[in-house]
Design a protein around this motif. Sequence first.
Motif, PDB file in Angstrom:
ATOM      1  N   CYS A  24      -4.548   6.043  -5.340  1.00 37.64           N
ATOM      2  CA  CYS A  24      -4.074   6.732  -6.546  1.00 37.64           C
ATOM      3  C   CYS A  24      -3.069   5.876  -7.314  1.00 37.64           C
ATOM      4  O   CYS A  24      -3.100   5.811  -8.540  1.00 37.64           O
ATOM      5  N   ARG A  25      -2.174   5.222  -6.594  1.00 33.59           N
ATOM      6  CA  ARG A  25      -1.211   4.337  -7.259  1.00 33.59           C
ATOM      7  C   ARG A  25      -1.921   3.176  -7.939  1.00 33.59           C
ATOM      8  O   ARG A  25      -1.605   2.805  -9.065  1.00 33.59           O
ATOM      9  N   ARG A  26      -2.876   2.606  -7.219  1.00 33.07           N
ATOM     10  CA  ARG A  26      -3.578   1.447  -7.761  1.00 33.07           C
ATOM     11  C   ARG A  26      -4.331   1.798  -9.041  1.00 33.07           C
ATOM     12  O   ARG A  26      -4.465   0.983  -9.943  1.00 33.07           O
ATOM     13  N   LEU A  27      -4.868   3.002  -9.104  1.00 32.09           N
ATOM     14  CA  LEU A  27      -5.755   3.355 -10.216  1.00 32.09           C
ATOM     15  C   LEU A  27      -5.145   4.366 -11.193  1.00 32.09           C
ATOM     16  O   LEU A  27      -5.815   4.795 -12.128  1.00 32.09           O
ATOM     17  N   THR A  28      -3.876   4.732 -10.977  1.00 34.80           N
ATOM     18  CA  THR A  28      -3.231   5.748 -11.821  1.00 34.80           C
ATOM     19  C   THR A  28      -4.085   7.020 -11.890  1.00 34.80           C
ATOM     20  O   THR A  28      -4.432   7.511 -12.950  1.00 34.80           O
ATOM     21  N   VAL A  29      -4.431   7.502 -10.722  1.00 38.70           N
ATOM     22  CA  VAL A  29      -5.215   8.733 -10.629  1.00 38.70           C
ATOM     23  C   VAL A  29      -4.329   9.790  -9.965  1.00 38.70           C
ATOM     24  O   VAL A  29      -3.667   9.486  -8.974  1.00 38.70           O
ATOM     25  N   PRO A  30      -4.291  11.007 -10.508  1.00 37.62           N
ATOM     26  CA  PRO A  30      -3.503  12.050  -9.856  1.00 37.62           C
ATOM     27  C   PRO A  30      -4.017  12.312  -8.436  1.00 37.62           C
ATOM     28  O   PRO A  30      -5.232  12.465  -8.244  1.00 37.62           O
ATOM     29  N   PRO A  31      -3.120  12.377  -7.438  1.00 33.64           N
ATOM     30  CA  PRO A  31      -3.584  12.584  -6.059  1.00 33.64           C
ATOM     31  C   PRO A  31      -4.420  13.838  -5.871  1.00 33.64           C
ATOM     32  O   PRO A  31      -5.385  13.821  -5.107  1.00 33.64           O
ATOM     33  N   ALA A  32      -4.100  14.913  -6.582  1.00 27.76           N
ATOM     34  CA  ALA A  32      -4.893  16.134  -6.405  1.00 27.76           C
ATOM     35  C   ALA A  32      -6.341  15.893  -6.839  1.00 27.76           C
ATOM     36  O   ALA A  32      -7.285  16.355  -6.196  1.00 27.76           O
ATOM     37  N   GLU A  33      -6.510  15.148  -7.926  1.00 26.85           N
ATOM     38  CA  GLU A  33      -7.874  14.882  -8.398  1.00 26.85           C
ATOM     39  C   GLU A  33      -8.618  13.961  -7.435  1.00 26.85           C
ATOM     40  O   GLU A  33      -9.801  14.161  -7.154  1.00 26.85           O
ATOM     41  N   ALA A  34      -7.924  12.945  -6.927  1.00 27.18           N
ATOM     42  CA  ALA A  34      -8.585  12.036  -5.984  1.00 27.18           C
ATOM     43  C   ALA A  34      -8.985  12.784  -4.716  1.00 27.18           C
ATOM     44  O   ALA A  34     -10.045  12.538  -4.140  1.00 27.18           O
ATOM     45  N   TYR A  35      -8.128  13.713  -4.303  1.00 29.21           N
ATOM     46  CA  TYR A  35      -8.449  14.530  -3.131  1.00 29.21           C
ATOM     47  C   TYR A  35      -9.688  15.389  -3.419  1.00 29.21           C
ATOM     48  O   TYR A  35     -10.577  15.514  -2.581  1.00 29.21           O
ATOM     49  N   GLY A  36      -9.748  15.933  -4.627  1.00 26.39           N
ATOM     50  CA  GLY A  36     -10.919  16.712  -5.032  1.00 26.39           C
ATOM     51  C   GLY A  36     -12.190  15.879  -5.004  1.00 26.39           C
ATOM     52  O   GLY A  36     -13.245  16.358  -4.607  1.00 26.39           O
ATOM     53  N   VAL A  37     -12.084  14.609  -5.398  1.00 29.42           N
ATOM     54  CA  VAL A  37     -13.253  13.728  -5.385  1.00 29.42           C
ATOM     55  C   VAL A  37     -13.627  13.377  -3.945  1.00 29.42           C
ATOM     56  O   VAL A  37     -14.799  13.449  -3.555  1.00 29.42           O
ATOM     57  N   ALA A  38     -12.632  13.032  -3.136  1.00 31.22           N
ATOM     58  CA  ALA A  38     -12.921  12.617  -1.757  1.00 31.22           C
ATOM     59  C   ALA A  38     -13.559  13.752  -0.962  1.00 31.22           C
ATOM     60  O   ALA A  38     -14.420  13.511  -0.114  1.00 31.22           O
TER      61      ALA A  38
END
Lengths: 288, 609
Positions: B78-92
């Motif tokens: 998330c830090r590397r890609l400036t992605v909100p952690p909640a959204e990345a969790y939703g994707v994963a």
Amino acid sequence: MTVPLQPPRRLLEITVDGEAVRVPEGSTILDACTATGTGVPTLCYGDTLTPKNACRVCVVEVEGSRTLVPACSRKAEAGMVVGTSTERAEHSRKVVLELLASSVDLSTTPRAAEWIEEYGARPERFGPDAATVEQPVKVDNDLYVRDYNKCILCYKCVDACGDQWQNSFAIAVAGRGFDATISTEHDAPLTDSACVYCGNCVEVCPTGALSFKSEFDMRTAGTWNEAEQTRTTTICSYCGVGCNLTLHVQENRIVKVTSPHDNPVTHGNLCIKGRFGFQHVQNVASDG
Amino acid sequence: MDLRFRDVEPTPEERAAIDAVLGPPPSAWEGGARTEADLRFASGGHAARERRDQLLPALHAVNDRIGWISEGALDHICRRLTVPPAEAYGVATFYSLFSVKPRPKRVLHVCTDLACQARGADAVRRSVEEQYGPPGVSWTPSPCLGLCERAPAALALEAGETPKAAVYGDLPHDEPVDLTERDEPAAEAAVPQAGDPSLVLLRRIGRADPASLDDYRANGGYAALRRAFDLGPAGVIREVLESGLVGRGGAAFPTGRKWEATARQPDHPHYLVCNADESEPGTFKDRVIMEGDPYALVEAMTVAAYAVGCPKGFIYLRGEYPRALRRLELAIATARSRGFLGDDILGHGFSFDIEIRRGAGAYICGEETAIFNSIEGHRGEPRTKPPFPVEKGLFGKPTVVNNVETLVNVLPILTMGAPAYAAVGTPSSTGTKLFCLSGSVHRPGIYELPFGATLRDLLELAGGATGGGLRAVLLGGAAGAFVRADELDVPLTFEGTRAAGATLGSGVVLVLDDTVDMARILLRIAEFFRDESCGQCVPCRVGTVRQEEALHRISRRPPGADSADDLTLLRDVGRAMRDASICGLGQTAWNAVESAIDRLGVFSPSEAK
């Protein structure tokens, strides 16, 4: 309150239930239905949000379309012939209500009971063992409560928290299919998340899955009485923006705060202070 | 964006895996070590967010290396890609091949889907359970793995510095499953007709070395691209229009019209997406093409990109196809090094390159708009149409999405010429079609036949049904329809199957003999749709669950018992799913069950089994 003028738009003519109606270009079928006074039920539609058309309760029949179309998001096209109460549309609406009511607690969803009766939906037909989204209520802060037993996964809270309004991105949809839920990362408590407690998610929640802690506690205690409440719209006194607050007052105590959606500046959004910072008003006498 | 991260550190191994895909972090803002310079500027805005499409590759990198995605790893991504952690969790959590909970490095995916079930997957499942314990840890039941000619099959994925994958076919029933390393049979083993001179799409499979560009060229490769350069983009589109080619992924939309509409869009760039997320249960044709003739897909994509004006193409490949991935990677790299991809292809001033994006276990990502969301790093949920992909597709730009088989058909169209191509088949279904034969047949595999052949012709070619007698044939996969044993004269064309109330779909021909328990097959279909529903719209999210529940109730009753209420319920829910779901998954989730009830008479009182 002045509302900025929109540039003139071309009018389109469409037919809704046999009645010709002219709506400005760019209007949705739902706008056209509203213009003719045709009632189409909606759940996931939010007047301040981009339609997500996830609940499918607003589906209507459009001539020439293979499937039914969601009235809330489909743009009206010249010559469109729309049927809002055809047998096909009403069947889908009825089944969608049955599917929702059998899996989700709709007890605090405004108008749900009325629609269930209107469409003759029988949620109990799926039997006592039908899977539900039942889970413990999440109470992890003093301001608002997340009761996902009541969540129909309309995405409105996610959109309000994300790039449509608040840009906090504290919540998203996680998981897939029937197991999908609204969640913070790793299902962490809100206090460990990016939540800023603006309560704009509570403002848009159509089912009461998100509610003020004060409302939740009063409902639990059986003292919540909406009929007795007064609503007073005033101006927030915290800063100079001048957001409108609607104070819901029961027995001379503020029990929750909403904000008018038609306010051209805030569109129903507030910050933590306007939304939840009302306690000082009613602490004076006893704690003074 | 002012994002809040979790401040959980990744392990050095996780960090290395992520940085291997994304490159070393350029500043502390993206998870690197803090320097004095970092304090004087802020990173953010469009530039920081524009790399969101790297989210899925980064998640793959961690999952491939560690076997699961920890909080620290997700936070670092998330830090590397400036992605909100909640959204990345939703994707994963959207993809079934990813886990956000610890699990062993090696996980065995045992196919329990239709083709394998018809060949004893239940017995295999039992013996795996005896060996490895309950599912969910070191093994998991899986939807169709596209290994149907080797059913029952399994796929082992092992995380590590060099991730390993092994496929196991023809697993024995009721004895311990032997998972020792062994060589996978060559791609042509899935093509019983291999070497037949009448083959068009499959003619190189088994003849040309899939690794060798020279072999490909010696067998007629790159003749189509040269002809395309002679014709010019408009000429290519005209040929494809005149050939009558329609999409082979299931929807049968005219390919030429799609290309023409996209080529005309003023917005640029145009994108080309090859849908290689073959996940319809019983479908494995695209895998065989990609494994056996990968350069054909590379050439066909180059032709399509030239016609439509795309500088970049994506192959969205199923995560469960490790060998196809290896072969395509090699083919793309070789083609690039030899001037068949990249800048100024063959000196014609046309530039085009291909990137492979791996799916991660989601049937829904084969839907043409879900594929865009998946590539862009969002949850693979279908978008609302309109707007259609030709106007707003990948990254919001005009996009052509074509199935693998559709694309490789472009090669014979150009080499033979449209009139010769259109002369094959029937007037409304031109050319040849690949059929995926599986289940209770003597020689399962991929068969190529001109449109117009009947189901009987195809079954005879495959040596007929095994067992005592033919019970039914499922056409088009889980989203398709059953036909009876007395309906074998249905012509295998789009119009012929439609007239018979069935569908050709993606070319699945799953044969079921009278030893197969139809109720179990229907339950597996219902379970498949329940598992694979993305959850976006109510009719599909809840409807697929209610469909499965009703089928369970019916199948638990004694034969001949009255199930009228549940059948009415199935019909009511099925009709709402078909009418009111957002995408094709929900709209077709009831097709096969409906046809089994109506055409085969499954669950009718007379059907006492």
